[in-house]
Design an enzyme around this catalytic site. Structure first.
Site, PDB file in Angstrom:
ATOM      1  N   GLY A 201       1.675   3.126  -6.083  1.00 14.08           N
ATOM      2  CA  GLY A 201       0.863   2.567  -7.162  1.00 14.08           C
ATOM      3  C   GLY A 201      -0.591   2.309  -6.802  1.00 14.08           C
ATOM      4  N   ILE A 202      -1.123   1.222  -7.354  1.00 13.45           N
ATOM      5  CA  ILE A 202      -2.533   0.884  -7.158  1.00 13.45           C
ATOM      6  C   ILE A 202      -2.844   0.641  -5.677  1.00 13.45           C
ATOM      7  CG2 ILE A 202      -4.292  -0.880  -7.641  1.00 13.45           C
ATOM      8  CD1 ILE A 202      -3.018  -1.176 -10.403  1.00 13.45           C
TER       9      ILE A 202
ATOM     10  N   ALA B  93       0.807  -1.231   0.000  1.00 15.39           N
ATOM     11  CA  ALA B  93       0.000   0.000   0.000  1.00 15.39           C
ATOM     12  C   ALA B  93       0.834   1.272   0.000  1.00 15.39           C
ATOM     13  CB  ALA B  93      -0.929  -0.007   1.214  1.00 15.39           C
TER      14      ALA B  93
ATOM     15  N   TYR C  61       6.804 -14.187 -13.939  1.00 13.28           N
ATOM     16  CA  TYR C  61       5.768 -13.248 -13.493  1.00 13.28           C
ATOM     17  C   TYR C  61       4.382 -13.805 -13.814  1.00 13.28           C
ATOM     18  CZ  TYR C  61       2.962  -9.001 -13.024  1.00 13.28           C
ATOM     19  OH  TYR C  61       1.994  -8.091 -12.647  1.00 13.28           O
TER      20      TYR C  61
END
Length: 269
Positions: free
Chosen positions: A19-20, A16, A172
């Site tokens: 970014g998102i 957190a 990934y």
């Protein structure tokens, strides 16, 4: 998008600090939720809390900072212990922390390929350890921030560390596929969401440009709202529920992944 109040709800957002994840934490707090912000270190998490208090109308009392380096499973266990002690009831866990796989094959102190551990195994362990808090009341849910790239992935059962043939994109994609498959685990109600291609640190994996992290975060926040009904194991591409990769709905694959993950995180049930 209707924004019903989330006051009285407690949400833990991993990754957190930027970014998102950071925008998700902000939007949840702005709608009244108590937000637990996880960062790689406690310092980074505290700095993210300070930024939110300074830049938005969020009160410091709604925010709590937690640090844990997901490349060390011992830190994930400490995180879970602290969350359970301080927040025995958790409404939502947002499994968002993620990293691009490095150019070179990299193994953590726990012996796992780093992207598989940070993007999937750490979240697998955290979710299972937080199960008592997520199920202490009806309606607890997990939102896995996955990726459309999960469709290109395959889980190398015999070599999940990809020691024999390493490619950062394949590593990934495997981690994102595993995270998406994990949403169908029946222990806790969970969904996965591809928040769109956003202008974050992971952008180079996808494209040259993306939407703002705030736009991506809105798709995550929507799924945290109890007013939005979800089905366990569902996969969303932004706001639309779509079919995930076929593997994500195969019971055999789900069971096999749980077995593998239990072994790799050292928790044999």
């Amino acid at each position: 998008m209707s924004s019903s109040s989330l006051s009285g709800r407690t949400v833990l957002v991993t990754g957190a600090t930027s970014g998102i994840g950071h925008r998700t934490a902000r939007q949840l707090a702005e709608r009244g939720a108590t937000v637990l912000l996880h960062g790689r270190t406690t310092e980074e998490a505290h700095a993210a809390v300070d930024r939110l208090v300074t830049l938005s109308d969020v009160s410091a009392g709604q925010l709590c900072a937690f640090g844990a380096d997901f490349s060390r499973l011992e830190e994930v266990e400490h995180l879970a212990t602290r969350v359970l002690a301080e927040h025995p009831h958790l409404d939502v866990l947002v499994n968002n922390a993620g990293m691009a796989a490095p150019e070179r094959h990299t193994v953590t102190v726990d012996g796992n390929e780093i992207a598989f551990q940070v993007n999937f195994l750490a979240h697998y362990l955290l979710t299972n350890l937080l199960e008592p808090a997520l199920t202490s009341d009806r309606g607890g849910r997990v939102v896995n921030v996955s990726s459309s790239l999960h469709r290109t992935g395959s889980i190398q059962w015999a070599d999940p560390n990809r020691a024999r043939r390493y490619s950062r994109l394949a590593a990934y994609a495997q981690s994102q596929l595993a995270l998406t498959v994990f949403a169908a685990d029946p222990r806790v109600t969970a969904v996965s969401v591809h928040p769109g291609i956003c202008a974050t640190g992971l952008l180079p994996l996808y494209a040259h440009e993306g939407v703002s992290p705030a736009e991506g975060a809105a798709h995550v926040v929507r799924l945290c709202d109890p007013a939005v009904e979800i089905v366990n194991g569902a996969y969303y591409d932004r706001e639309h529920r779509v079919a995930p990769a076929p593997a994500a709905t195969e019971e055999r694959t789900i069971k096999r992944l749980n077995k593998l993950a239990d072994v790799l995180v050292g928790h044999t049930a």
